[in-house]
Scaffold this motif. Structure first.
Motif, PDB file in Angstrom:
ATOM      1  N   GLY A 189     -12.007  -4.770 -25.120  1.00  0.00           N
ATOM      2  CA  GLY A 189     -11.814  -3.549 -24.350  1.00  0.00           C
ATOM      3  C   GLY A 189     -12.396  -2.355 -25.070  1.00  0.00           C
ATOM      4  O   GLY A 189     -12.835  -2.457 -26.221  1.00  0.00           O
ATOM      5  N   GLN A 190     -12.423  -1.228 -24.389  1.00  0.00           N
ATOM      6  CA  GLN A 190     -12.877   0.029 -24.980  1.00  0.00           C
ATOM      7  C   GLN A 190     -11.830   1.097 -24.729  1.00  0.00           C
ATOM      8  O   GLN A 190     -11.101   1.042 -23.733  1.00  0.00           O
ATOM      9  N   ILE A 191     -11.756   2.061 -25.639  1.00  0.00           N
ATOM     10  CA  ILE A 191     -10.933   3.239 -25.401  1.00  0.00           C
ATOM     11  C   ILE A 191     -11.725   4.478 -25.771  1.00  0.00           C
ATOM     12  O   ILE A 191     -12.531   4.458 -26.712  1.00  0.00           O
ATOM     13  N   LEU A 192     -11.547   5.526 -24.991  1.00  0.00           N
ATOM     14  CA  LEU A 192     -12.134   6.826 -25.277  1.00  0.00           C
ATOM     15  C   LEU A 192     -11.050   7.885 -25.202  1.00  0.00           C
ATOM     16  O   LEU A 192     -10.135   7.795 -24.376  1.00  0.00           O
ATOM     17  N   VAL A 193     -11.149   8.880 -26.053  1.00  0.00           N
ATOM     18  CA  VAL A 193     -10.357  10.088 -25.874  1.00  0.00           C
ATOM     19  C   VAL A 193     -10.869  10.751 -24.599  1.00  0.00           C
ATOM     20  O   VAL A 193     -12.082  10.889 -24.405  1.00  0.00           O
ATOM     21  N   MET A 194      -9.964  11.126 -23.710  1.00  0.00           N
ATOM     22  CA  MET A 194     -10.381  11.629 -22.400  1.00  0.00           C
ATOM     23  C   MET A 194     -11.338  12.816 -22.521  1.00  0.00           C
ATOM     24  O   MET A 194     -12.268  12.957 -21.714  1.00  0.00           O
ATOM     25  N   HIS A 195     -11.145  13.635 -23.538  1.00  0.00           N
ATOM     26  CA  HIS A 195     -12.018  14.796 -23.716  1.00  0.00           C
ATOM     27  C   HIS A 195     -13.453  14.366 -24.020  1.00  0.00           C
ATOM     28  O   HIS A 195     -14.406  15.038 -23.614  1.00  0.00           O
ATOM     29  N   ASP A 196     -13.608  13.242 -24.737  1.00  0.00           N
ATOM     30  CA  ASP A 196     -14.949  12.723 -25.023  1.00  0.00           C
ATOM     31  C   ASP A 196     -15.601  12.148 -23.772  1.00  0.00           C
ATOM     32  O   ASP A 196     -16.824  12.177 -23.620  1.00  0.00           O
ATOM     33  N   ALA A 197     -14.796  11.606 -22.863  1.00  0.00           N
ATOM     34  CA  ALA A 197     -15.334  11.011 -21.637  1.00  0.00           C
ATOM     35  C   ALA A 197     -15.667  12.060 -20.583  1.00  0.00           C
ATOM     36  O   ALA A 197     -16.452  11.789 -19.668  1.00  0.00           O
ATOM     37  N   LEU A 198     -15.070  13.255 -20.715  1.00  0.00           N
ATOM     38  CA  LEU A 198     -15.254  14.299 -19.704  1.00  0.00           C
ATOM     39  C   LEU A 198     -16.018  15.508 -20.229  1.00  0.00           C
ATOM     40  O   LEU A 198     -16.058  16.560 -19.581  1.00  0.00           O
ATOM     41  N   GLY A 199     -16.616  15.385 -21.396  1.00  0.00           N
ATOM     42  CA  GLY A 199     -17.434  16.465 -21.939  1.00  0.00           C
ATOM     43  C   GLY A 199     -16.651  17.679 -22.383  1.00  0.00           C
ATOM     44  O   GLY A 199     -17.162  18.805 -22.363  1.00  0.00           O
ATOM     45  N   LEU A 200     -15.408  17.468 -22.813  1.00  0.00           N
ATOM     46  CA  LEU A 200     -14.549  18.576 -23.222  1.00  0.00           C
ATOM     47  C   LEU A 200     -14.345  18.614 -24.735  1.00  0.00           C
ATOM     48  O   LEU A 200     -13.490  19.364 -25.221  1.00  0.00           O
ATOM     49  N   THR A 201     -15.113  17.820 -25.478  1.00  0.00           N
ATOM     50  CA  THR A 201     -14.948  17.725 -26.917  1.00  0.00           C
ATOM     51  C   THR A 201     -15.206  19.062 -27.597  1.00  0.00           C
ATOM     52  O   THR A 201     -16.196  19.731 -27.305  1.00  0.00           O
ATOM     53  N   MET A 202     -14.309  19.449 -28.499  1.00  0.00           N
ATOM     54  CA  MET A 202     -14.496  20.655 -29.302  1.00  0.00           C
ATOM     55  C   MET A 202     -14.961  20.247 -30.695  1.00  0.00           C
ATOM     56  O   MET A 202     -14.461  19.279 -31.256  1.00  0.00           O
ATOM     57  N   GLY A 203     -15.893  20.981 -31.249  1.00  0.00           N
ATOM     58  CA  GLY A 203     -16.363  20.681 -32.601  1.00  0.00           C
ATOM     59  C   GLY A 203     -17.289  19.473 -32.613  1.00  0.00           C
ATOM     60  O   GLY A 203     -18.101  19.274 -31.713  1.00  0.00           O
ATOM     61  N   HIS A 204     -17.139  18.641 -33.635  1.00  0.00           N
ATOM     62  CA  HIS A 204     -18.011  17.480 -33.808  1.00  0.00           C
ATOM     63  C   HIS A 204     -17.842  16.491 -32.656  1.00  0.00           C
ATOM     64  O   HIS A 204     -16.727  16.141 -32.284  1.00  0.00           O
ATOM     65  N   THR A 205     -18.968  16.057 -32.086  1.00  0.00           N
ATOM     66  CA  THR A 205     -18.939  15.041 -31.048  1.00  0.00           C
ATOM     67  C   THR A 205     -19.313  13.699 -31.660  1.00  0.00           C
ATOM     68  O   THR A 205     -20.425  13.534 -32.175  1.00  0.00           O
TER      69      THR A 205
END
Length: 264
Positions: A209-225
Motif C-alpha cells: 500500500g501507499q500513504i501520503l500526508v493529505m497536504h502533500d497530495a493536495l499541493g498544500l505542503t509548507m516548506g520542504h516538499t
C-alpha cells in the motif's frame, strides 16, 4: 464495504495494492472515505501540518485523541489508524493507557515507531485487543537521533537491519507496517519478507500500500516538499477527483513512479 485489518491482509495475499492517506478533521475524512480510500491515518504529522511546528515531537496524546474523534465522525468505511505521539509508549503501561485513549476516540489501529525494542509493548497491546501498525525506516520521532530527516537503508548492512527489525515487529503481533524514507529496493525487500501488509511512504511502488500526508497530495505542503509528494489536486482541479486519481494510480502501481521514489 467496511475495511478491517483482515481486509488489508487479504489484499496483500491477492497481490492487490491499496491507498491510504492522512486526515485530521471530519470534513476531509468524509471526502476521502467517500472517494474510496482504504485507510485513514490521524498522523502526528499534524504537528507540522496543523500546528506549524518543525517536527512531530510536540504533539500530545490529548491532541491525537481530539483529532481522532474528529476524523472518526466523518468515516463510514475506511480503517482508522492513529499515531501514538512521541514518548507516549516509553513504558508498556503508558502504551496501554494511551492506546486505550485513541481506541476510545475511534481508532481501529494504533501506530508506533520503532523495532524490536517495542516487541513486548506490541505483544501486550495485541493481547489486550489493540491492533498495532509498526513504523520503521525514517521514523520522524527519531529525527534527533538520525540528525535530520535522512533516507534510511541505503546500503546492504542497513537494509538487512531494517528487514530484521520489521520481522521482529511482525513476530510481536503487529497487523501491518509503515516503511518510510527508504530506497525502492529496500521497500520491495521489506514487503517480500513480511506476511503482514506493508504501507510505503517514500519507499517505492513495490509495497502493498501507499500513504501520503493529505497536504502533500493536495499541493498544500509548507516548506520542504519531499520527493515522493505529488499534487493530485493540480492535475484534476477537484479534491474528490484528486483522491480518486491517487487511489487508482496506487492500485495500478503507477504511483509512485521512479521520479517520486528514492532509487539509492
Amino acid at each position: 464495504m467496511t475495511v478491517t485489518v483482515s481486509t488489508l491482509r487479504k489484499l496483500k495475499d491477492e497481490h492487490r495494492k491499496f491507498a491510504t492517506i492522512t486526515a485530521y478533521d471530519a470534513s476531509f475524512a468524509r471526502i476521502f472515505d467517500e472517494a474510496g480510500i482504504s485507510a485513514i491515518l490521524i498522523g502526528d504529522s499534524l504537528g507540522m501540518t496543523i500546528k506549524g511546528e518543525s517536527s512531530t515531537l510536540g504533539v500530545t496524546i490529548d491532541e491525537m485523541a481530539y483529532h481522532t474523534r474528529c476524523v472518526s465522525r466523518g468515516v463510514k468505511n475506511a480503517l482508522i489508524l492513529a499515531d501514538m505521539p512521541f514518548m507516549t509508549y516509553a513504558s508498556t503501561r503508558d502504551a496501554c493507557e494511551n492506546a486505550h485513549r485513541l481506541m476510545a476516540a475511534g481508532a481501529n489501529v494504533v501506530k508506533l515507531e520503532g523495532g524490536s525494542f517495542l516487541s513486548e509493548t506490541i505483544s501486550t497491546l495485541v493481547r489486550n485487543g489493540i491492533p498495532v501498525c509498526g513504523h520503521l525506516g525514517l521514523t520522524p520521532q527519531s529525527v534527533n537521533v538520525f540528525g535530520g530527516f535522512k533516507i534510511q537503508g541505503r546500503d546492504e548492512e542497513s537494509r538487512r537491519k531494517i528487514i530484521e527489525e520489521c520481522l521482529a515487529v511482525e513476530a510481536a503481533g503487529a497487523s501491518m507496517l509503515v516503511i518510510e524514507g527508504v530506497p525502492k529496493d529496500t521497500g520491495k525487500a521489506v514487503t517480500e519478507a513480511l506476511q503482514i501488509p506493508v504501507i510505503g511512504i517514500g519507499a517505492g511502488n513495490d509495497t502493498d500500500g501507499q500513504i501520503l500526508v493529505m497536504h502533500d497530495a493536495l499541493g498544500l505542503t509548507m516548506g520542504h516538499t519531499p520527493k515522493f509528494a505529488r499534487n493530485f489536486l493540480a492535475e484534476t482541479g477537484d479534491i474528490t477527483l484528486a483522491i480518486r486519481k491517487y487511489i487508482s494510480e496506487v492500485e495500478q502501481g503507477i504511483y509512485p513512479d521512479d521520479a517520486h521514489s528514492y532509487l539509492k
